[in-house]
Write a protein that holds these residues in place. Structure first.
Motif, PDB file in Angstrom:
ATOM      1  N   ARG A  37       0.668  -1.135  -0.075  1.00  0.00           N
ATOM      2  CA  ARG A  37       0.034   0.128   0.115  1.00  0.00           C
ATOM      3  C   ARG A  37       0.796   1.232  -0.078  1.00  0.00           C
ATOM      4  NH1 ARG A  37      -3.908   0.436   4.483  1.00  0.00           N
ATOM      5  NH2 ARG A  37      -2.747  -1.104   5.555  1.00  0.00           N
ATOM      6  N   HIS A  38       1.961   1.248   0.647  1.00  0.00           N
ATOM      7  CA  HIS A  38       2.876   2.550   0.941  1.00  0.00           C
ATOM      8  C   HIS A  38       4.171   2.489   0.206  1.00  0.00           C
ATOM      9  CE1 HIS A  38      -0.336   3.825   3.765  1.00  0.00           C
ATOM     10  NE2 HIS A  38      -0.119   2.700   4.288  1.00  0.00           N
ATOM     11  N   GLY A  39       4.371   1.542  -0.362  1.00  0.00           N
ATOM     12  CA  GLY A  39       5.678   1.136  -0.796  1.00  0.00           C
ATOM     13  C   GLY A  39       6.160   2.021  -2.309  1.00  0.00           C
ATOM     14  N   PRO A  40       7.131   2.177  -2.733  1.00  0.00           N
ATOM     15  CA  PRO A  40       8.472   1.845  -2.002  1.00  0.00           C
ATOM     16  C   PRO A  40       8.585   2.515  -0.615  1.00  0.00           C
ATOM     17  CG  PRO A  40       8.852   2.823  -4.035  1.00  0.00           C
ATOM     18  CD  PRO A  40       7.653   2.686  -4.021  1.00  0.00           C
ATOM     19  N   ILE A  41       9.282   1.863   0.299  1.00  0.00           N
ATOM     20  CA  ILE A  41       9.341   2.674   1.502  1.00  0.00           C
ATOM     21  C   ILE A  41      10.707   2.367   2.361  1.00  0.00           C
ATOM     22  CG2 ILE A  41       8.059   0.502   2.653  1.00  0.00           C
ATOM     23  CD1 ILE A  41       6.651   2.775   4.676  1.00  0.00           C
ATOM     24  N   SER A  42      11.049   3.020   3.330  1.00  0.00           N
ATOM     25  CA  SER A  42      12.279   2.653   4.169  1.00  0.00           C
ATOM     26  C   SER A  42      11.952   1.573   4.925  1.00  0.00           C
ATOM     27  CB  SER A  42      12.823   3.944   4.458  1.00  0.00           C
ATOM     28  OG  SER A  42      12.214   4.282   5.909  1.00  0.00           O
ATOM     29  N   ALA A  43      12.921   1.102   5.447  1.00  0.00           N
ATOM     30  CA  ALA A  43      12.671  -0.106   6.561  1.00  0.00           C
ATOM     31  C   ALA A  43      12.296   0.619   7.941  1.00  0.00           C
ATOM     32  CB  ALA A  43      13.855  -0.998   6.831  1.00  0.00           C
ATOM     33  N   THR A  73      15.663   0.683   0.562  1.00  0.00           N
ATOM     34  CA  THR A  73      14.134   0.809   0.059  1.00  0.00           C
ATOM     35  C   THR A  73      13.576  -0.609   0.053  1.00  0.00           C
ATOM     36  OG1 THR A  73      14.781   2.903  -1.022  1.00  0.00           O
ATOM     37  CG2 THR A  73      12.736   2.054  -1.595  1.00  0.00           C
ATOM     38  N   ILE A  74      12.290  -0.693   0.441  1.00  0.00           N
ATOM     39  CA  ILE A  74      11.605  -1.851   0.551  1.00  0.00           C
ATOM     40  C   ILE A  74      10.485  -1.839  -0.611  1.00  0.00           C
ATOM     41  CG2 ILE A  74      10.456  -3.891   1.641  1.00  0.00           C
ATOM     42  CD1 ILE A  74      12.925  -2.977   2.824  1.00  0.00           C
ATOM     43  N   ARG A  75      10.695  -2.761  -1.572  1.00  0.00           N
ATOM     44  CA  ARG A  75       9.635  -2.904  -2.585  1.00  0.00           C
ATOM     45  C   ARG A  75       8.887  -4.311  -2.433  1.00  0.00           C
ATOM     46  NH1 ARG A  75      10.532   1.340  -6.298  1.00  0.00           N
ATOM     47  NH2 ARG A  75      12.537   2.240  -5.885  1.00  0.00           N
ATOM     48  N   ALA A  76       7.417  -4.334  -2.811  1.00  0.00           N
ATOM     49  CA  ALA A  76       6.934  -5.422  -2.954  1.00  0.00           C
ATOM     50  C   ALA A  76       7.153  -6.138  -4.394  1.00  0.00           C
ATOM     51  CB  ALA A  76       5.554  -5.011  -2.769  1.00  0.00           C
ATOM     52  N   TRP A 120       8.839 -12.274  -1.533  1.00  0.00           N
ATOM     53  CA  TRP A 120       7.496 -11.218  -1.364  1.00  0.00           C
ATOM     54  C   TRP A 120       8.091  -9.965  -1.512  1.00  0.00           C
ATOM     55  CZ3 TRP A 120       3.278 -13.621  -2.334  1.00  0.00           C
ATOM     56  CH2 TRP A 120       3.077 -15.024  -1.741  1.00  0.00           C
ATOM     57  N   ILE A 121       9.373  -9.626  -1.128  1.00  0.00           N
ATOM     58  CA  ILE A 121      10.028  -8.219  -1.336  1.00  0.00           C
ATOM     59  C   ILE A 121      11.299  -8.152  -1.822  1.00  0.00           C
ATOM     60  CG2 ILE A 121       8.285  -7.125   0.627  1.00  0.00           C
ATOM     61  CD1 ILE A 121      11.349  -7.472   2.078  1.00  0.00           C
ATOM     62  N   THR A 122      11.751  -6.874  -2.107  1.00  0.00           N
ATOM     63  CA  THR A 122      13.283  -6.725  -2.637  1.00  0.00           C
ATOM     64  C   THR A 122      13.792  -5.514  -1.620  1.00  0.00           C
ATOM     65  OG1 THR A 122      12.740  -5.383  -4.443  1.00  0.00           O
ATOM     66  CG2 THR A 122      13.245  -7.846  -4.794  1.00  0.00           C
ATOM     67  N   ARG A 123      14.747  -5.724  -1.208  1.00  0.00           N
ATOM     68  CA  ARG A 123      15.573  -4.528  -0.484  1.00  0.00           C
ATOM     69  C   ARG A 123      16.676  -3.872  -1.467  1.00  0.00           C
ATOM     70  NH1 ARG A 123      16.510  -6.917   5.633  1.00  0.00           N
ATOM     71  NH2 ARG A 123      16.376  -8.849   4.692  1.00  0.00           N
ATOM     72  N   GLU A 124      16.577  -2.648  -1.741  1.00  0.00           N
ATOM     73  CA  GLU A 124      17.578  -2.026  -2.617  1.00  0.00           C
ATOM     74  C   GLU A 124      18.222  -0.969  -1.782  1.00  0.00           C
ATOM     75  OE1 GLU A 124      15.019  -0.513  -5.485  1.00  0.00           O
ATOM     76  OE2 GLU A 124      14.369  -2.397  -6.294  1.00  0.00           O
ATOM     77  N   ARG A 125      19.561  -0.821  -1.864  1.00  0.00           N
ATOM     78  CA  ARG A 125      20.374   0.159  -1.550  1.00  0.00           C
ATOM     79  C   ARG A 125      19.843   1.578  -1.685  1.00  0.00           C
ATOM     80  NH1 ARG A 125      22.822  -2.146   2.477  1.00  0.00           N
ATOM     81  NH2 ARG A 125      24.091  -3.802   2.136  1.00  0.00           N
ATOM     82  N   LEU A 157      11.515  -8.498   7.552  1.00  0.00           N
ATOM     83  CA  LEU A 157      12.055  -8.108   6.076  1.00  0.00           C
ATOM     84  C   LEU A 157      12.854  -9.450   5.534  1.00  0.00           C
ATOM     85  CD1 LEU A 157      13.069  -4.578   6.458  1.00  0.00           C
ATOM     86  CD2 LEU A 157      10.872  -5.677   5.325  1.00  0.00           C
ATOM     87  N   ASP A 158      13.921 -10.049   6.532  1.00  0.00           N
ATOM     88  CA  ASP A 158      14.573 -11.320   6.074  1.00  0.00           C
ATOM     89  C   ASP A 158      13.622 -12.481   5.546  1.00  0.00           C
ATOM     90  OD1 ASP A 158      16.936 -10.017   6.559  1.00  0.00           O
ATOM     91  OD2 ASP A 158      17.121 -11.177   8.519  1.00  0.00           O
TER      92      ASP A 158
END
Length: 138
Positions: free
Chosen positions: A33-39, A81-84, A65-70, A57-58
């Motif tokens: 709903r709110h992403g991309p979003i910081s942790a 940044t967290i993205r679904a 289900w998600i990706t973490r991008e620097r 998140l791990d």
């Protein structure tokens, strides 16, 4: 399977891992709903401690289900940044289809005005609970 345990969804052709923790479901919903979003922002929205958020998140990342991008713009090199993984949403819909069908059947028993009244009550109840939780955290 015991309640609260993770398992495989037999309804899904690839048998995706079903998310087994309430916090995981909540965080995935918030990212969708709110992403991309910081942790950090996600932890605040979810009301979780940052250390707890790391575990959530791990698990979500391991499950695909998600990706973490620097975040290259951040001064803190740990910032992500967290993205679904939107491509997986159809699998979520399939996993949740039984609940959605039961809710549709339940709602069919009420008129539109009754449903509006119920929705208003639930919004007000949620707001009261949220405001009370904020007061407790102050």
């Amino acid at each position: 399977m015991r309640p609260g345990r993770r398992g495989r969804c037999s309804a899904c052709p690839r048998g995706p891992r079903v998310i087994g923790y309430g916090a995981d479901w909540n965080c995935l919903d918030l990212v969708n709903r709110h992403g991309p979003i910081s942790a950090g922002a996600l932890a605040k929205l979810a009301g979780l401690h940052p250390a707890t958020m790391t575990g959530v998140l791990d698990r979500l990342q391991r499950g695909g289900w998600i990706t973490r991008e620097r975040d290259p713009a951040a001064s803190d090199r740990r910032a992500v940044t967290i993205r679904a993984t939107r491509e997986r949403n159809s699998e979520l819909y399939q996993v949740l289809s039984g609940m959605n069908n039961r809710m549709d059947e339940l709602c069919d028993r009420y008129t539109e005005s009754e449903l509006e009244l119920i929705a208003d009550f639930l919004r007000r109840t949620a707001a009261a609970g949220h405001d009370s939780a904020v007061e407790l955290g102050e």
